[in-house]
Design a protein around this motif. Structure first.
Motif, PDB file in Angstrom:
ATOM      1  N   UNK A 276       0.803  -1.226   0.000  1.00  0.00           N
ATOM      2  CA  UNK A 276       0.000   0.000   0.000  1.00  0.00           C
ATOM      3  C   UNK A 276       0.838   1.279   0.000  1.00  0.00           C
ATOM      4  N   UNK A 277       2.119   1.217   0.379  1.00  0.00           N
ATOM      5  CA  UNK A 277       2.964   2.412   0.417  1.00  0.00           C
ATOM      6  C   UNK A 277       3.750   2.560  -0.885  1.00  0.00           C
ATOM      7  N   UNK A 278       3.860   3.797  -1.368  1.00  0.00           N
ATOM      8  CA  UNK A 278       4.598   4.066  -2.596  1.00  0.00           C
ATOM      9  C   UNK A 278       5.563   5.232  -2.382  1.00  0.00           C
ATOM     10  N   UNK A 279       6.442   5.419  -3.349  1.00  0.00           N
ATOM     11  CA  UNK A 279       7.391   6.536  -3.251  1.00  0.00           C
ATOM     12  C   UNK A 279       6.667   7.874  -3.388  1.00  0.00           C
TER      13      UNK A 279
ATOM     14  N   UNK B 210      -4.995   7.621   0.634  1.00  0.00           N
ATOM     15  CA  UNK B 210      -5.385   6.226   0.422  1.00  0.00           C
ATOM     16  C   UNK B 210      -6.883   6.003   0.609  1.00  0.00           C
ATOM     17  N   UNK B 211      -7.550   6.908   1.292  1.00  0.00           N
ATOM     18  CA  UNK B 211      -8.964   6.717   1.555  1.00  0.00           C
ATOM     19  C   UNK B 211      -9.245   5.829   2.745  1.00  0.00           C
ATOM     20  N   UNK B 212      -8.217   5.272   3.360  1.00  0.00           N
ATOM     21  CA  UNK B 212      -8.366   4.413   4.533  1.00  0.00           C
ATOM     22  C   UNK B 212      -7.026   4.340   5.256  1.00  0.00           C
ATOM     23  N   UNK B 213      -7.066   3.830   6.476  1.00  0.00           N
ATOM     24  CA  UNK B 213      -5.825   3.721   7.252  1.00  0.00           C
ATOM     25  C   UNK B 213      -5.221   2.329   7.028  1.00  0.00           C
TER      26      UNK B 213
ATOM     27  N   UNK C 110      10.071  16.958  20.489  1.00  0.00           N
ATOM     28  CA  UNK C 110       8.844  17.546  21.023  1.00  0.00           C
ATOM     29  C   UNK C 110       7.681  17.418  20.050  1.00  0.00           C
ATOM     30  N   UNK C 111       7.998  17.256  18.744  1.00  0.00           N
ATOM     31  CA  UNK C 111       6.950  17.232  17.721  1.00  0.00           C
ATOM     32  C   UNK C 111       6.639  15.821  17.216  1.00  0.00           C
ATOM     33  N   UNK C 112       7.064  14.809  17.974  1.00  0.00           N
ATOM     34  CA  UNK C 112       6.826  13.426  17.543  1.00  0.00           C
ATOM     35  C   UNK C 112       5.336  13.154  17.361  1.00  0.00           C
ATOM     36  N   UNK C 113       4.547  13.430  18.389  1.00  0.00           N
ATOM     37  CA  UNK C 113       3.111  13.120  18.323  1.00  0.00           C
ATOM     38  C   UNK C 113       2.420  13.925  17.230  1.00  0.00           C
ATOM     39  N   UNK C 114       2.777  15.198  17.098  1.00  0.00           N
ATOM     40  CA  UNK C 114       2.188  16.031  16.051  1.00  0.00           C
ATOM     41  C   UNK C 114       2.525  15.475  14.673  1.00  0.00           C
ATOM     42  N   UNK C 115       3.789  15.077  14.502  1.00  0.00           N
ATOM     43  CA  UNK C 115       4.226  14.545  13.206  1.00  0.00           C
ATOM     44  C   UNK C 115       3.505  13.249  12.870  1.00  0.00           C
ATOM     45  N   UNK C 116       3.340  12.387  13.861  1.00  0.00           N
ATOM     46  CA  UNK C 116       2.635  11.120  13.632  1.00  0.00           C
ATOM     47  C   UNK C 116       1.200  11.392  13.181  1.00  0.00           C
ATOM     48  N   UNK C 117       0.535  12.334  13.815  1.00  0.00           N
ATOM     49  CA  UNK C 117      -0.845  12.652  13.439  1.00  0.00           C
ATOM     50  C   UNK C 117      -0.920  13.258  12.046  1.00  0.00           C
ATOM     51  N   UNK C 118       0.038  14.116  11.696  1.00  0.00           N
ATOM     52  CA  UNK C 118       0.035  14.715  10.358  1.00  0.00           C
ATOM     53  C   UNK C 118       0.323  13.665   9.292  1.00  0.00           C
ATOM     54  N   UNK C 119       1.208  12.716   9.584  1.00  0.00           N
ATOM     55  CA  UNK C 119       1.470  11.620   8.647  1.00  0.00           C
ATOM     56  C   UNK C 119       0.201  10.795   8.464  1.00  0.00           C
ATOM     57  N   UNK C 120      -0.457  10.491   9.561  1.00  0.00           N
ATOM     58  CA  UNK C 120      -1.683   9.687   9.484  1.00  0.00           C
ATOM     59  C   UNK C 120      -2.752  10.409   8.658  1.00  0.00           C
ATOM     60  N   UNK C 121      -2.927  11.684   8.901  1.00  0.00           N
ATOM     61  CA  UNK C 121      -3.949  12.445   8.164  1.00  0.00           C
ATOM     62  C   UNK C 121      -3.634  12.498   6.679  1.00  0.00           C
ATOM     63  N   UNK C 122      -2.368  12.732   6.344  1.00  0.00           N
ATOM     64  CA  UNK C 122      -1.967  12.842   4.939  1.00  0.00           C
ATOM     65  C   UNK C 122      -2.184  11.534   4.199  1.00  0.00           C
ATOM     66  N   UNK C 123      -1.768  10.419   4.821  1.00  0.00           N
ATOM     67  CA  UNK C 123      -1.890   9.121   4.146  1.00  0.00           C
ATOM     68  C   UNK C 123      -3.345   8.668   4.055  1.00  0.00           C
ATOM     69  N   UNK C 124      -4.149   8.963   5.066  1.00  0.00           N
ATOM     70  CA  UNK C 124      -5.573   8.615   4.981  1.00  0.00           C
ATOM     71  C   UNK C 124      -6.235   9.387   3.842  1.00  0.00           C
ATOM     72  N   UNK C 125      -5.860  10.651   3.704  1.00  0.00           N
ATOM     73  CA  UNK C 125      -6.413  11.452   2.617  1.00  0.00           C
ATOM     74  C   UNK C 125      -6.004  10.891   1.260  1.00  0.00           C
TER      75      UNK C 125
END
Length: 408
Positions: A84-87, A253-256, A236-251
């Protein structure tokens, strides 16, 4: 005084039948030896893996294909291949409009092939990676250079070798500038990585690193990446970065259909998995304690038969049922205690020798003996001795003194 007298009697009985006593305690020795050794090896292996993960630092994150529960292992850790992951996902994540504090991100894909040079061939594991691999993996180049983003975009057939692989192929000759073939495709060696030492997670010293685009299109014929690994600019921005990565990839891929892990998550998951494996192996090793208990019971039953006349004589001069019962139970416990002590010493000695051997190979392998685990093993051994010792002891105490004195 009764306990002391009975213990002395048990020791004298063991001295009179040294071979039988040794065979009786052998099962206990092997059981305790196995438990101590397995516990130590499990703790050492866990220490190696955790050390390798911790070395990556608190700012590193990993993105894996396949959804998973936040508290459980990702699908890829269970051997499930997901594409599911691409470059292109990597490019989107490196866009500061999407993920603000992601400093570097590298895509990886692994493969196996045959390296050949001047007629010599050897199998090798190669890694397709982005040009940021050099920064994310914190490697040093001792010869030549690492490939650039321009090389990756142009699909240049270049390769960077680990120090051991370079030595295996070229020996004392210069490696940079040489041309070798991987699965029939010619590559130019442009760099050699500095030695990083042994690692059970990623053996950089025997690695062959190739631009990701070349591996995807020319060697494997795929578009996906196996996983991504990157660095956050500030812990300090680990949690923020994880959430932004999750939001970007869900947008996108359409799913997690992915999992994002930071080093703390990885350490916890690895610790949970290795603990489960460690206790599973200890459970298997503990079966030998049960077998040892059966051996104790069988040989003590033989001892009862051999001492039938002695039991009859003792009862005839006033020994009670509890005296006879306690005599045989005491002998069983003395054998178990000695066997446990010997098994613990032998298991600890071999565990220490293994630790020294593994450490000599360059691994951060701790020598670990859990005293709590050893104490639990000792208690279990005593319980087994009680369970399996009660049968022959009861049989001895129930003998009729007249019948016992007539026994031939």
């Amino acid at each position: 005084m009764q306990i002391k007298r009975t213990a002395i009697l048990a020791l004298k009985s063991m001295q009179a039948q040294k071979r039988r006593a040794f065979l009786t305690m052998l099962g206990i020795i092997i059981g305790i030896f196995s438990v101590v050794l397995v516990m130590s090896i499990g703790a050492g292996a866990q220490g190696i893996i955790l050390d390798q993960v911790e070395r990556r630092g608190p700012t590193q994150i990993v993105i894996l294909p396949g959804a998973s529960d936040s508290a459980g292992p990702p699908a890829q850790a269970l051997g499930i291949i997901i594409t599911s992951l691409t470059d292109e996902d990597r490019d989107a994540l490196l866009d500061k409009d999407n993920v603000t504090h992601l400093a570097d991100l590298t895509g990886y894909i692994l493969g196996n092939g045959i390296l050949s040079w001047q007629g010599d061939e050897q199998s090798a594991t190669f890694t397709g990676a982005s040009a940021s691999y050099e920064r994310v993996e914190r490697i040093d180049i001792t010869e030549g250079i690492f490939f650039t983003e321009e090389d990756e975009k142009a699909r240049e057939k270049v390769i960077v070798l680990g120090s051991n692989l370079r030595e295996d192929i070229f020996g004392n000759q210069d490696a940079v500038g040489q041309r070798l073939k991987l699965d029939g495709i010619q590559f130019r060696v442009i760099g050699v990585m500095a030695a990083k030492g042994a690692s059970p997670i990623e053996d950089v010293d025997n690695a062959a690193i190739i631009p990701l685009s070349v591996v995807q299109r020319d060697l494997l014929g795929v578009r996906h990446v196996s996983f991504m690994r990157g660095d956050v600019s500030d812990a300090r921005f680990i949690d923020q970065t994880v959430e932004e990565i999750r939001s970007t990839l869900i947008e996108r891929h359409g799913e997690e259909d992915f999992s994002v892990r930071n080093i703390a998550d990885a350490l916890e998951i690895i610790r949970t998995i290795t603990d489960a494996l460690k206790f599973f192996l200890v459970g298997i090793a503990a079966i030998s304690l049960f077998v040892g208990g059966v051996g104790v019971m069988n040989i003590m039953l033989i001892a009862v038969r051999e001492k039938t006349r002695e039991i009859g004589l003792r009862k005839a001069v006033g020994a009670t049922r509890s005296d006879i019962l306690f005599q045989f139970l005491a002998e069983t416990f003395v054998i178990t205690i000695i066997g446990t002590f010997v098994g613990f010493l032998l298991g600890s000695a071999l565990a220490y020798a293994i630790a020294l051997g593994v450490q000599s190979l360059g691994y951060a392998y701790p020598f670990a003996i859990s005293m709590a685990g050893a104490l639990v093993s000792f208690v279990i051994a005593l319980i087994i001795a009680l369970i399996f010792g009660i049968v022959p002891a009861s049989r001895a105490s129930d003998l009729n003194p007249i019948d016992a004195l007539r026994y031939e």
